[in-house]
Design an enzyme around this catalytic site. Structure first.
Site, PDB file in Angstrom:
ATOM      1  N   PRO A   1     -14.724 -19.427 -18.023  1.00 55.80           N
ATOM      2  CA  PRO A   1     -15.735 -18.983 -17.370  1.00 55.80           C
ATOM      3  C   PRO A   1     -14.793 -19.767 -15.898  1.00 55.80           C
ATOM      4  O   PRO A   1     -14.442 -20.318 -15.654  1.00 55.80           O
ATOM      5  CB  PRO A   1     -16.981 -19.563 -17.532  1.00 55.80           C
ATOM      6  CG  PRO A   1     -16.213 -20.327 -19.135  1.00 55.80           C
ATOM      7  CD  PRO A   1     -14.797 -19.635 -18.780  1.00 55.80           C
ATOM      8  N   CYS A   2     -15.745 -19.630 -14.957  1.00 61.73           N
ATOM      9  CA  CYS A   2     -15.643 -20.662 -13.433  1.00 61.73           C
ATOM     10  C   CYS A   2     -15.167 -21.901 -13.527  1.00 61.73           C
ATOM     11  O   CYS A   2     -15.828 -22.573 -15.265  1.00 61.73           O
ATOM     12  CB  CYS A   2     -16.817 -20.489 -12.123  1.00 61.73           C
ATOM     13  SG  CYS A   2     -18.033 -21.317 -12.983  1.00 61.73           S
TER      14      CYS A   2
END
Length: 275
Positions: free
Chosen positions: A173-174
């Site tokens: 994920p970011c």
């Protein structure tokens, strides 16, 4: 059952006739891109949004994977870091991130003649706290995997069956997800975390997170790897490298890596928000 879901996905894209895929290079959106391309050919386009919260290595992976699939691939810039609603890191930070993403992708899709923007949200994501899903829905995005009921495990199974070599790629994920809610996110902090994770991956540790809180880095590894990490790794080398990146303190989470761990501080009222 999985074969049936696969056929449903193919049929879904054939009904769309044209689709723009919000493509991060993760295993979910890459599977969507593969199935879309196989069903639609040049009428499918993968678009990757680039910002400071995306590791440069992830962008390179996305390029390689898109080229392997054969799908057209376009790169755009997003500017969520200019939005204080995002950088202040509230519990619904992801809402503002996905708002920026789909406010960028939707006009692009219309400009290029694509009636649909689709993403890689899977059925399991619907049962977690994901405020970004709401932002995507508000902007008309579709989630084929979730619509058909494909789980994360099934995403990997389908990817493997289709011969995609990255079927077991760890979730990524970011980088903003590495910070506790309420701590301001800056480009410098994102870069610091990114460099730390890249450093550990080059040492051979893949499924990990470096959580950042103030000047402290907390390394999360799979629980079964913690002992090996302590016994076989030059810990002082890691401390020195992390301090060069800008951290002061370096710790190891003894519980081990768990996806979404920072969400455990949220109260039940927040987690029960219906998306």
């Amino acid at each position: 059952m999985l074969t049936e879901k696969f056929e449903q996905l193919r049929a879904l894209f054939q009904e769309m006739e044209q689709a723009l895929i919000a493509y991060s290079g993760g295993v979910d959106s890459t599977l969507v891109a593969k199935i879309a391309y196989d069903a639609l050919g040049d009428r499918a386009l993968a678009v990757t949004a680039v910002s400071p919260s995306l590791l440069p290595e992830e962008l390179e992976d996305a390029k390689i994977q898109a080229a392997t699939i054969g799908i057209g691939h376009k790169i755009v810039q997003t500017h969520e870091m200019e939005n204080p609603n995002y950088t202040s890191n509230p519990v619904n930070r992801c809402y503002f991130c996905k708002s920026e993403l789909h406010d960028t992708l939707k006009p692009l899709a219309l400009q290029l003649g694509y009636p649909y923007v689709v993403d890689g949200v899977n059925a399991d994501d619907l049962h977690d706290y994901r405020p970004g899903i709401q932002a995507a829905k508000e902007r008309g995005a579709r989630s084929p995997l979730a619509e058909v009921g494909v789980t994360k495990v099934e995403v990997r199974q389908l990817s493997q069956q289709l011969g995609l070599p990255w079927w077991d790629k760890p979730a990524q994920p970011c980088l903003s997800s590495r910070f506790p809610y309420g701590e301001e996110i800056t480009v410098a902090k994102l870069q610091r975390v990114g460099r730390a994770e890249i450093f550990l991956r080059k040492l051979g540790w893949q499924n990990l997170r470096v959580r950042s809180e103030g000047d402290t880095a907390r390394i999360e590894l799979a629980s079964e790897q913690i002992k090996e990490f302590v016994l076989t790794t030059d810990l002082q080398k890691i401390v020195s490298a992390f301090q060069d990146f800008g951290f002061i303190y370096v710790t190891l989470d003894l519980e081990g890596y768990r996806s979404g761990k920072l969400n455990q501080v949220l109260n039940r009222e927040v987690l029960s928000v219906k998306l």
